[in-house]
Design an enzyme around this catalytic site. Sequence first.
Site, PDB file in Angstrom:
ATOM      1  N   LYS A   1      -2.592  -2.032  -3.014  1.00  0.00           N
ATOM      2  CA  LYS A   1      -3.636  -1.143  -2.519  1.00  0.00           C
ATOM      3  C   LYS A   1      -3.168   0.279  -2.782  1.00  0.00           C
ATOM      4  O   LYS A   1      -2.146   0.707  -2.250  1.00  0.00           O
ATOM      5  CB  LYS A   1      -3.903  -1.365  -1.023  1.00  0.00           C
ATOM      6  CG  LYS A   1      -5.017  -0.449  -0.464  1.00  0.00           C
ATOM      7  CD  LYS A   1      -5.443  -0.860   0.933  1.00  0.00           C
ATOM      8  CE  LYS A   1      -6.507   0.081   1.477  1.00  0.00           C
ATOM      9  NZ  LYS A   1      -7.066  -0.374   2.773  1.00  0.00           N
TER      10      LYS A   1
ATOM     11  N   GLU B   1       0.833  -1.205   0.000  1.00  0.00           N
ATOM     12  CA  GLU B   1       0.000   0.000   0.000  1.00  0.00           C
ATOM     13  C   GLU B   1       0.869   1.258   0.000  1.00  0.00           C
ATOM     14  O   GLU B   1       1.097   1.870   1.044  1.00  0.00           O
ATOM     15  CB  GLU B   1      -0.951   0.027   1.213  1.00  0.00           C
ATOM     16  CG  GLU B   1      -1.901   1.223   1.163  1.00  0.00           C
ATOM     17  CD  GLU B   1      -2.791   1.345   2.395  1.00  0.00           C
ATOM     18  OE1 GLU B   1      -3.689   2.201   2.379  1.00  0.00           O
ATOM     19  OE2 GLU B   1      -2.578   0.604   3.371  1.00  0.00           O
TER      20      GLU B   1
END
Length: 300
Positions: A213, A176
Amino acid sequence: MLNQDMMAKIATGNGFIAALDQSGGSTPKALAGYGVTADAWSNDTEMYDLIHDMRSRIITAPSFSGDKVIGAILFERTMDGLVDGKPTPQALRDRGVVPFLKIDKGLEDEADGVQMMKPMPGLDALLARAKALGVFGTKERSVVNLANRTGIAAIVAQQFEVAAQVLAGGLMPILEPEVNIKSAERAAADQLLLEEILKALDAMTGDAKVMLKVSIPAKANLFAPLVDHPRVLRVVALSGGFSRSEACAELAKNRGMIASFSRALLSDLRHQMSDAEFDAALGAAIDEIYTASTQKTAAG
């Protein structure tokens, strides 16, 4: 669900991943949004008990099931707790929801326009414990504030280094590298991040895959090459401070990306609600996010 079932669900399932992983400094804010003020606890243990109660209520709500929620990201304390008398990962799997674990320990101070992840001592032991509990994957967050290639390259290198450790531990990593949607250099940062991630994906050896992500890009479908990359199992999007309606409208413009929302999922839930009111509010949020994840619109 067995591991191969969880892999198949995350790779091809219709739905989205719930982010139930607020931790540390974000916990009081999450509780305040839920209608629980700071005078409701006197120490960290009581605070974390309250947030676990909130997450338990979400996980056991009738509307929270694997039909539309294909995965959920947990905070370490939530993973170690019980839901309905079962270890939380088991409670999720029993509902058809694939469990993930947030593993990062927060962010370093900004340098070169980015915030790297703090060191993660004991990560191998945490991965082993998570795997023993039936967790499928992990999530690790860092932040891009400026379109600085040096900083973005460093963030991507760190993300992939940790991902290799996660893969070696037998779990599926979600990388992420969040781009701050309030950045004046957001679009340029998105482009640099795409370039650096593609380089890192192309350099991977063996046959492993990772998940990503990312912030919803300023330019719709910019991250389509990540969606299509053979090294990527799934691309999920964070809400990044957008309201749920804004996040869903933007997400729906991006082919192949599904949601992994936190605040945008939980924003209408309140401690004071009856169970019926709580489930109705949660179900409405789930339906809206599910639609944005599975029914795409023209970028316009």
